[in-house]
Design a protein around this motif. Structure first.
Motif, short mmCIF file in Angstrom:
data_model
loop_
_atom_site.label_atom_id
_atom_site.label_comp_id
_atom_site.label_asym_id
_atom_site.label_seq_id
_atom_site.Cartn_x
_atom_site.Cartn_y
_atom_site.Cartn_z
N GLY A 125 0.52 -1.36 -0.27
CA GLY A 125 0.13 -0.37 -0.12
C GLY A 125 0.76 1.34 0.04
O GLY A 125 0.01 2.22 0.68
N GLY A 126 2.10 0.96 -0.70
CA GLY A 126 2.83 2.50 -0.93
C GLY A 126 3.75 3.05 0.78
O GLY A 126 4.20 3.10 1.08
N PHE A 127 3.58 1.71 1.71
CA PHE A 127 4.60 2.14 2.68
C PHE A 127 5.40 0.84 2.93
O PHE A 127 5.20 -0.92 2.38
N THR B 29 0.11 -3.68 10.51
CA THR B 29 0.48 -2.72 11.34
C THR B 29 -0.12 -2.66 12.81
O THR B 29 0.36 -2.12 13.60
N ILE B 30 -1.26 -3.15 12.80
CA ILE B 30 -1.97 -3.20 14.61
C ILE B 30 -0.47 -4.60 14.56
O ILE B 30 -0.87 -4.18 16.32
N SER B 31 -0.42 -5.49 13.83
CA SER B 31 0.40 -6.64 14.20
C SER B 31 1.32 -6.38 15.30
O SER B 31 1.84 -6.68 16.78
N PHE B 32 2.26 -4.98 14.69
CA PHE B 32 3.12 -4.40 15.74
C PHE B 32 2.90 -3.09 16.54
O PHE B 32 3.64 -2.08 17.06
N GLY B 33 1.97 -2.62 16.50
CA GLY B 33 0.53 -1.99 17.93
C GLY B 33 0.93 -0.01 17.03
O GLY B 33 0.84 0.93 18.44
N HIS B 34 0.25 -0.07 15.73
CA HIS B 34 -0.24 1.06 15.26
C HIS B 34 -1.33 1.36 14.67
O HIS B 34 -1.10 -0.11 13.77
#
Length: 581
Positions: free
Chosen positions: A335-337, A411-416
């Motif tokens: 996604g561009g990240f 991203t949620i997997s590592f807290g964001h």
């Protein structure tokens, strides 16, 4: 006798004789009719009199009912005397130490219609109350009303000095004032009351919500002492927690900090503080910054502490085991990240190494193994996506994406991407190491049996065993080393999260957290600490969680473990009795 006189005598005799002949018929009827008329008139008069009395008492009864149902008039915010003196129950800590109590005081009032010279009254009062608002008080005294408050809750010395002034039209009214002996020590837990002694925050508000406010509203409270309410917190631990927070804020020039000590088997909060805070004896001085309870009413992205939940999810699903390895050699582009590791090892990592080195890449791949829906369901089951249930009124709703896509899950997997409250993060962390039971936090005493009745089994016991091993592993070999306390076997996970500013993550402002448990071989307590935007000589964002939040946990545990009754074990096998510090 004259002729005229004889004529009159004869007429009267003739009249008498005629009347005698007909009296038995006509005259008796006349007398009987007159008697009936008089009796009827008497009855009518008595009926009218009774009707009048009935109407009179009906009017009186109606007015009494009207007065009884009418709302009491409030003049210048004055409350009835019985409510001004109504008691609140004392709040105690788990050991019986007083956290909040009532004290008697007086308030100053005026009867303006009795005051001749308002300016003179103000001039005299200013000698005792130098901060009096002359303009406002003059307006009240000049109103010529029958009652106006001038100053609430005076000290005995002020009352004595004002009495000595001998001002006509000035008086004192007895009141109850809430007093907090510990000041700001437990401000966000205990809360505070308003000027009328009604709870507006914290457990003070909770007590009102349990029926005290309703009783006060209908005038069923009194000035008799009420049964005290005992809380779960230990004032000694609470004091330690708060001192550690302010020490860390001063050291790292941070904008905020917080910590909680939680019993993993009962859900009892033994100590919880949020800084900056305020003094409940003078809540107005705290302003809005001090009023915010960051532990339960603030939401934050908790960073890598969330990797604990991702790894637990993967292990509990059965799709990952402790012997598996994940490729962390290459960044993930989606996604561009670009997802990369902060301190990447550039190799395959075992599950313990993923936890130890806090690999974003490997954690994201674990979440991908479980899938988006499984990931969301697991965090929901742990209570991290819903509003936490507890007695404290100030509880925030976590935030999450409206629609979970793959990039969100990664991203949620590592807290964001998900923002939760630190307290509910600690509660979910307790479930990871207490055998897999999610127990709602409480600020009231609770036994293990009572906790088991409300507990929900959210993890397999074997998964909890694995998580205890990982916490211990990271405490010995990873980022949790600065939290270790000799003899108490502390394990945990750090989290250093970049903060969002104007919709973008910035790397010079961090939110650092540490989720710890001790003693990790037989966990009794969870300690979660955080510090918001710590700064060092190397610049903003240079202070990582291992060097800021972890030492905070170390200080709390080293000072409070013995108070909590945890026995230290020294040496590799726990047999040593003494160790040199």
């Amino acid at each position: 006798m004259s002729f005229l006189s004889r004529i009159m005598v004869l007429k009267s005799r003739a009249h008498l004789s005629a009347g005698t002949r007909g009296s038995r018929g006509v005259r008796s009827d006349l007398f009987e009719g007159a008697g009936k008329r008089k009796a009827a008139q008497a009855r009518n008069r008595v009926g009218l009199l009774m009707l009048g009395f009935a109407a009179f008492y009906c009017v009186i009864g109606g007015r009494l009912v009207q007065y009884g149902m009418a709302q009491p008039e409030i003049t210048s915010s004055i409350m009835p005397a019985d409510r001004l003196l109504a008691s609140r129950p004392d709040l105690l800590d788990r050991n019986g130490e007083v956290l909040a109590t009532d004290i008697r005081t007086v308030s100053l009032y005026a009867e303006p219609h009795k005051i001749v010279d308002a300016s003179e009254v103000i001039e005299k009062l200013a000698t005792v109350l130098p901060d009096i608002d002359a303009k406002s008080v003059y307006g009240r005294l000049a109103s010529k009303s029958h009652f106006q408050w001038l100053r609430r809750q005076l000290t005995p010395k002020q009352q004595s000095q004002i009495l000595a002034l001998g001002i006509p039209g000035i008086g004192f009214r007895p009141e109850k004032r809430r007093f907090y002996p510990g000041g700001a020590t437990a401000a966000h837990i205990v809360g505070h009351v308003n000027i009328d002694n009604r709870g507006v925050a914290g457990m003070e508000r909770y007590v009102d919500g349990q029926g005290l406010a309703d009783l006060a509203a209908v005038g069923m409270t009194s000035d008799q002492p009420l049964e005290p309410v005992r809380l779960s917190i230990d004032l000694r631990v609470q004091s330690i927690v708060r001192e550690v927070l302010y020490s860390a804020m001063d050291k790292f020039k941070a904008i905020g900090a917080g910590a909680v000590v939680l019993d993993v088997h009962t859900g009892e909060v033994l100590g919880m503080a949020s800084a900056p805070d305020y003094d409940p004896n003078n809540p107005a001085a705290g302003a809005e910054e001090g009023w915010l309870n960051r532990m339960s009413n603030g939401t934050f992205e908790m960073g890598s502490t969330f990797k604990s939940f991702t790894i637990a999810m993967a292990l509990d699903s059965g799709k990952v085991n402790m012997n598996d390895s994940f490729d962390a050699r290459y960044p993930i582009r989606i996604g561009g990240f670009t997802i990369k590791d902060f301190h990447g090892k550039g190799r395959m990592l075992t599950v313990p190494e993923v936890f130890q080195y806090s690999s974003n890449i490997a954690t994201a791949k674990m979440a991908d193994v479980v899938g988006i829906e499984g990931h969301k369901d697991f965090l929901t089951k742990l209570g991290l996506l819903s509003k936490m249930q507890t007695e404290l009124p100030e509880v925030a709703q976590p935030s999450q994406p409206r629609e979970w896509k793959k990039i969100n899950s990664i991203t949620i997997s590592f807290g964001h991407g998900v923002a939760t409250t630190p307290l509910q993060t600690a509660v979910a962390g307790a479930a990871l190491i207490n055998g897999g039971k999610l127990i709602e936090p409480t600020f009231l005493p609770r036994t293990r049996d009572e906790a088991d009745q409300v507990a929900q089994q959210v993890l397999q016991p074997t998964t909890s065993d694995s998580m205890r091993y990982l916490f211990h592993w990271n405490g010995v070999k990873g980022s949790g080393k600065n939290a270790r306390v000799e003899g108490f076997n502390v394990g945990g996970k750090t989290g250093t999260a970049d903060k969002v500013v104007n919709g973008r993550y910035v790397n010079d402002k961090n939110f650092n957290a540490f989720l710890a448990a001790f003693p990790i071989d037989d966990p009794q307590y969870v300690v979660l600490t955080f510090i918001d935007e710590p700064k060092t000589d190397k610049g903003n964002g240079a202070a990582l969680a291992g060097n800021s939040a972890a030492p905070m946990a170390h200080d709390i545990i080293s000072r409070s473990a013995a108070i909590l009754g945890v026995k230290p074990k020294f040496g590799d096998d726990g047999s040593a009795l003494l160790v040199s510090y």
